[in-house]
Design a protein around this motif. Structure first.
Motif, short mmCIF file in Angstrom:
data_model
loop_
_atom_site.label_atom_id
_atom_site.label_comp_id
_atom_site.label_asym_id
_atom_site.label_seq_id
_atom_site.Cartn_x
_atom_site.Cartn_y
_atom_site.Cartn_z
N ILE A 47 0.65 -1.42 -0.19
CA ILE A 47 -0.46 -0.68 0.24
C ILE A 47 0.76 1.86 -0.03
CG2 ILE A 47 -2.48 -1.15 0.67
CD1 ILE A 47 -1.27 0.30 3.60
N GLU A 84 -9.82 2.43 12.54
CA GLU A 84 -10.28 2.48 11.04
C GLU A 84 -8.76 2.50 9.89
OE1 GLU A 84 -10.63 4.71 14.21
OE2 GLU A 84 -12.35 3.72 14.63
N GLU A 85 -7.40 2.94 10.87
CA GLU A 85 -6.56 3.11 9.95
C GLU A 85 -6.38 1.69 9.50
OE1 GLU A 85 -1.77 4.94 10.45
OE2 GLU A 85 -3.07 4.25 11.74
N SER A 87 -8.69 -0.88 8.84
CA SER A 87 -9.85 -0.77 8.52
C SER A 87 -8.89 -0.57 7.38
CB SER A 87 -11.00 -0.85 8.40
OG SER A 87 -11.09 -1.74 9.84
N GLU A 88 -8.81 0.41 6.42
CA GLU A 88 -8.61 1.47 5.70
C GLU A 88 -7.85 0.65 4.94
OE1 GLU A 88 -9.57 3.98 2.44
OE2 GLU A 88 -10.80 3.29 4.23
N LEU A 90 -6.74 -2.40 5.64
CA LEU A 90 -6.54 -3.66 4.27
C LEU A 90 -7.83 -3.23 2.87
CD1 LEU A 90 -8.06 -5.26 7.78
CD2 LEU A 90 -5.66 -5.81 6.32
N LYS A 91 -8.45 -2.64 3.26
CA LYS A 91 -9.25 -2.36 1.72
C LYS A 91 -8.58 -2.30 1.10
CE LYS A 91 -12.54 0.32 4.37
NZ LYS A 91 -13.40 2.05 4.46
N ASN A 92 -7.53 -1.25 0.72
CA ASN A 92 -6.30 -1.31 -0.01
C ASN A 92 -5.70 -2.23 -0.71
OD1 ASN A 92 -7.39 2.00 -0.42
ND2 ASN A 92 -6.28 2.56 1.17
#
Length: 93
Positions: A47, A84-85, A87-88, A90-92
């Motif tokens: 990422i 939040e950081e 989760s973000e 992992l989404k990327n």
């Protein structure tokens, strides 16, 4: 690492609590430092995060795993990624 497919597990053993990156060729769990650094390098490449963010992400991930919760590993002490950081990130992937 999500353990979904057989090849994700250490030595392809779906009863293992470890992924293929956490064990050596003999099936032994690698050191905390080796796993930590491997995770940081993964996030840097996957990422494009900076090293500090990569360390926070790996720390958050490893500390939540039962195996590392009672280990005294200096790499796991320090700032962790927020939910939040993480989760973000992992989404990327």
């Amino acid at each position: 690492m999500p353990l979904i497919k057989a090849e994700d597990f250490a030595n392809g053993d779906q009863n293992s609590n470890f992924c293929l990156y956490c064990v050596n060729e003999k099936g032994e769990v690698k050191s905390c430092e080796e796993i930590f650094e491997g995770g940081v390098q993964f996030f840097l490449q996957a990422i494009g995060s900076d090293r500090a963010k990569g360390e926070r992400l790996v720390r958050k991930n490893m500390i939540e795993l039962p195996y590392w919760q009672h280990k005294d590993c200096k790499m796991l002490k320090g700032e962790m990624a927020t939910e939040e950081e993480f989760s973000e990130a992992l989404k990327n992937l």
